[in-house]
Motif scaffolding. Structure first.
Motif, PDB file in Angstrom:
ATOM      1  N   PRO A  20       0.807  -1.233   0.000  1.00  0.00           N
ATOM      2  CA  PRO A  20       0.000   0.000   0.000  1.00  0.00           C
ATOM      3  C   PRO A  20       0.833   1.274   0.000  1.00  0.00           C
ATOM      4  CG  PRO A  20      -0.883  -1.584   1.576  1.00  0.00           C
ATOM      5  CD  PRO A  20       0.443  -2.123   1.122  1.00  0.00           C
ATOM      6  N   LEU A  21       2.058   1.209   0.521  1.00  0.00           N
ATOM      7  CA  LEU A  21       2.914   2.395   0.545  1.00  0.00           C
ATOM      8  C   LEU A  21       3.752   2.534  -0.716  1.00  0.00           C
ATOM      9  CD1 LEU A  21       4.182   2.159   4.251  1.00  0.00           C
ATOM     10  CD2 LEU A  21       2.241   3.493   3.362  1.00  0.00           C
ATOM     11  N   LEU A  22       4.117   1.427  -1.345  1.00  0.00           N
ATOM     12  CA  LEU A  22       5.004   1.462  -2.504  1.00  0.00           C
ATOM     13  C   LEU A  22       4.249   1.681  -3.807  1.00  0.00           C
ATOM     14  CD1 LEU A  22       7.405  -1.507  -1.611  1.00  0.00           C
ATOM     15  CD2 LEU A  22       7.820   0.930  -1.311  1.00  0.00           C
ATOM     16  N   ALA A  23       3.038   1.162  -3.908  1.00  0.00           N
ATOM     17  CA  ALA A  23       2.291   1.262  -5.167  1.00  0.00           C
ATOM     18  C   ALA A  23       1.800   2.698  -5.377  1.00  0.00           C
ATOM     19  CB  ALA A  23       1.107   0.301  -5.147  1.00  0.00           C
ATOM     20  N   PRO A  24       2.064   3.274  -6.539  1.00  0.00           N
ATOM     21  CA  PRO A  24       1.592   4.656  -6.783  1.00  0.00           C
ATOM     22  C   PRO A  24       0.076   4.745  -6.954  1.00  0.00           C
ATOM     23  CG  PRO A  24       2.656   3.762  -8.733  1.00  0.00           C
ATOM     24  CD  PRO A  24       2.873   2.765  -7.642  1.00  0.00           C
ATOM     25  N   TYR A  25      -0.562   3.653  -7.402  1.00  0.00           N
ATOM     26  CA  TYR A  25      -2.005   3.647  -7.598  1.00  0.00           C
ATOM     27  C   TYR A  25      -2.580   2.348  -7.024  1.00  0.00           C
ATOM     28  CZ  TYR A  25      -0.612   7.130 -11.077  1.00  0.00           C
ATOM     29  OH  TYR A  25      -0.051   8.214 -11.702  1.00  0.00           O
ATOM     30  N   GLY A  26      -3.873   2.249  -6.971  1.00  0.00           N
ATOM     31  CA  GLY A  26      -4.531   1.032  -6.559  1.00  0.00           C
ATOM     32  C   GLY A  26      -4.468  -0.034  -7.645  1.00  0.00           C
ATOM     33  N   TYR A  27      -4.684  -1.278  -7.258  1.00  0.00           N
ATOM     34  CA  TYR A  27      -4.569  -2.367  -8.239  1.00  0.00           C
ATOM     35  C   TYR A  27      -5.686  -2.321  -9.276  1.00  0.00           C
ATOM     36  CZ  TYR A  27      -7.818  -4.397  -4.850  1.00  0.00           C
ATOM     37  OH  TYR A  27      -8.848  -4.609  -3.981  1.00  0.00           O
ATOM     38  N   SER A  28      -6.827  -1.692  -8.978  1.00  0.00           N
ATOM     39  CA  SER A  28      -7.930  -1.587  -9.936  1.00  0.00           C
ATOM     40  C   SER A  28      -8.236  -0.141 -10.314  1.00  0.00           C
ATOM     41  CB  SER A  28      -9.194  -2.233  -9.364  1.00  0.00           C
ATOM     42  OG  SER A  28      -9.588  -1.584  -8.156  1.00  0.00           O
ATOM     43  N   GLN A  29      -7.310   0.752 -10.077  1.00  0.00           N
ATOM     44  CA  GLN A  29      -7.528   2.170 -10.366  1.00  0.00           C
ATOM     45  C   GLN A  29      -7.320   2.442 -11.849  1.00  0.00           C
ATOM     46  OE1 GLN A  29      -5.316   4.748  -7.789  1.00  0.00           O
ATOM     47  NE2 GLN A  29      -5.900   6.628  -8.875  1.00  0.00           N
ATOM     48  N   LEU A  30      -8.255   3.161 -12.463  1.00  0.00           N
ATOM     49  CA  LEU A  30      -8.207   3.447 -13.895  1.00  0.00           C
ATOM     50  C   LEU A  30      -8.020   4.929 -14.203  1.00  0.00           C
ATOM     51  CD1 LEU A  30     -11.097   1.126 -15.156  1.00  0.00           C
ATOM     52  CD2 LEU A  30      -8.641   0.743 -15.369  1.00  0.00           C
ATOM     53  N   ARG A  31      -8.156   5.786 -13.213  1.00  0.00           N
ATOM     54  CA  ARG A  31      -8.036   7.214 -13.456  1.00  0.00           C
ATOM     55  C   ARG A  31      -7.545   7.914 -12.194  1.00  0.00           C
ATOM     56  NH1 ARG A  31     -12.036   9.619 -15.759  1.00  0.00           N
ATOM     57  NH2 ARG A  31     -12.918   7.728 -16.701  1.00  0.00           N
ATOM     58  N   ASP A  32      -7.046   9.112 -12.373  1.00  0.00           N
ATOM     59  CA  ASP A  32      -6.657   9.970 -11.261  1.00  0.00           C
ATOM     60  C   ASP A  32      -7.296  11.340 -11.455  1.00  0.00           C
ATOM     61  OD1 ASP A  32      -5.248  10.892 -13.388  1.00  0.00           O
ATOM     62  OD2 ASP A  32      -3.252  10.616 -12.506  1.00  0.00           O
ATOM     63  N   LEU A  33      -6.769  12.366 -10.819  1.00  0.00           N
ATOM     64  CA  LEU A  33      -7.350  13.701 -10.931  1.00  0.00           C
ATOM     65  C   LEU A  33      -7.220  14.292 -12.330  1.00  0.00           C
ATOM     66  CD1 LEU A  33      -6.095  15.223  -7.553  1.00  0.00           C
ATOM     67  CD2 LEU A  33      -8.341  14.203  -8.065  1.00  0.00           C
ATOM     68  N   ASP A  34      -6.233  13.828 -13.088  1.00  0.00           N
ATOM     69  CA  ASP A  34      -6.026  14.335 -14.446  1.00  0.00           C
ATOM     70  C   ASP A  34      -6.875  13.617 -15.483  1.00  0.00           C
ATOM     71  OD1 ASP A  34      -4.162  16.080 -13.428  1.00  0.00           O
ATOM     72  OD2 ASP A  34      -2.496  14.659 -13.718  1.00  0.00           O
ATOM     73  N   GLY A  35      -7.566  12.549 -15.099  1.00  0.00           N
ATOM     74  CA  GLY A  35      -8.393  11.813 -16.050  1.00  0.00           C
ATOM     75  C   GLY A  35      -8.003  10.351 -16.107  1.00  0.00           C
ATOM     76  N   ALA A  36      -8.514   9.666 -17.121  1.00  0.00           N
ATOM     77  CA  ALA A  36      -8.242   8.234 -17.280  1.00  0.00           C
ATOM     78  C   ALA A  36      -6.789   8.015 -17.686  1.00  0.00           C
ATOM     79  CB  ALA A  36      -9.188   7.638 -18.319  1.00  0.00           C
ATOM     80  N   PHE A  37      -6.244   6.845 -17.268  1.00  0.00           N
ATOM     81  CA  PHE A  37      -4.850   6.537 -17.582  1.00  0.00           C
ATOM     82  C   PHE A  37      -4.665   6.286 -19.073  1.00  0.00           C
ATOM     83  CE2 PHE A  37      -4.430   4.645 -13.066  1.00  0.00           C
ATOM     84  CZ  PHE A  37      -4.261   5.913 -12.557  1.00  0.00           C
TER      85      PHE A  37
END
Length: 362
Positions: free
Chosen positions: A57-74
């Motif tokens: 949880p500390l090393l991974a930059p995103y979640g294992y099922s995360q598809l987008r962040d604040l800037d939009g979809a990956f």
């Protein structure tokens, strides 16, 4: 006036510290040469795998099922960049995050499978070896029959029975761990049973029976404590097989759903079409994670297995003893006119030997 020379007092042997008596530390001190190099390399890789799983949880930059962040979809199949160091998958997941979270899934499967296998294998091996008779014969036949089935086939059947093929995190972990447990039980059973059969014939076991010690106390207190010395070797060797079984399930489509957990075999399955299109990062890093984790655990297991052999384990001690003997050895004295033999030869005896050798040649 003669003065008496007092002999130096022999110092009592110093007991090794608790740190040097730890299982892995003790084998590391006993290793030498290539053995030590393999053990150190395996420990480093395995430690990196364990630490990555613990601190995912500390090393991974995103979640294992995360598809987008604040800037939009990956975005799907994005090449490695500053935002995604290892790129993205065909489903739009971050590859680095999936690889890190996948180590946690693999570690959970190893722990569940090994703990269940050790508990059941030791239990039936202890009962079978101690009591013998028809119980022993039935358990031996059953374990041999189970051991003949392929582990991956059992994993597929267990996954279908438990979760219908696709499952959530704990359903997939239990499916893989159950199949691995069924396959590993006969291995622990054989090792424990053979040790119990040997130990129960010792004199201290007969003495415990004579004074009326209950069977349960004898089995737990005396027999079990002396019959589990080689189990750490089997644990390390079987842990790598657990990782491969989980990856095989995911690759064949019977693993964990991507929205429930990250799994390296599933990511490899989805990256098959990418390889032919020149998209290499979606398959390289999950496959590399499988190879490195299995390699590290296997190196540790093989090194511990070699060090369990007394001939290899005592090699370093033999070198030290040979060095001390060479330093303290004294060359045999030479006598003028003597013959070089293993024993001391006087000059007169040498001349008689020369005369006898001359007569033999004539």
């Amino acid at each position: 006036m003669s003065s008496a020379v007092s002999a130096p007092k022999a110092s009592a042997p110093r007991r090794p510290s608790l740190w040097s008596r730890l299982p892995v530390v003790r084998q590391l001190r006993q290793s030498v040469g290539l053995q030590r190099g393999m053990l150190v390399a395996g420990l480093v890789v395995t430690a990196a795998f364990v630490l990555t799983a613990v601190f995912a949880p500390l090393l991974a930059p995103y979640g294992y099922s995360q598809l987008r962040d604040l800037d939009g979809a990956f975005g799907a199949q994005q090449s490695p960049s500053a935002d995604h160091l290892l790129g993205t998958t065909v489903g739009g997941y971050d590859v680095l995050s999936r690889v890190i979270w996948g180590s946690q899934t693999a570690a959970l499967v190893i722990v569940v499978a090994i703990v269940a296998s050790i508990f059941l294998g030791i239990l039936i091996g202890l009962v079978s070896g101690y009591f013998g008779g028809w119980i022993d014969r039935v358990l031996v036949v059953v374990c041999d029959a189970i051991y003949s089935f392929p582990s991956l086939l059992l994993a597929i059947l267990a996954a279908i029975v438990i979760s219908g093929g696709q499952s959530d995190l704990w359903g997939g972990i239990l499916a893989a761990a159950l199949s691995i447990t069924v396959v590993f039980i006969p291995q622990y059973f054989r090792v424990v049973r053979s040790e119990v059969v040997r130990i129960k014939g010792e004199a201290f076991i007969d003495s415990a029976r004579v004074i009326g010690t209950p069977h349960l106390r004898i089995m737990v207190r005396h027999v079990l404590r002396n019959s589990t010395r080689t189990l750490p070797l089997i644990v390390t060797l079987n842990a790598s097989e657990a990782v491969l079984t989980l990856a095989g399930l995911g690759f064949l489509g019977f693993g964990i759903e991507p929205t429930a957990a990250a799994e390296w075999g599933y990511d490899l399955n989805k990256a098959i079409a990418d390889v032919s299109s020149g998209i290499w990062w979606t398959a390289l890093f999950p496959g590399l994670a499988i190879v490195l984790s299995v390699l590290g655990i296997t190196l540790v297991g093989e090194s511990l297995n070699d060090l369990a052999d007394p001939r290899l384990r005592s090699r370093r001690l033999s070198k030290q003893v040979a060095g001390r003997v060479e330093q303290t050895s004294v060359a045999a004295p030479t006598v003028p006119g003597g013959v070089v033999t293993d024993e001391l030869t006087l000059p007169g005896e040498a001349s008689q030997l020369d005369t006898l050798e001359g007569e033999d040649r004539s």
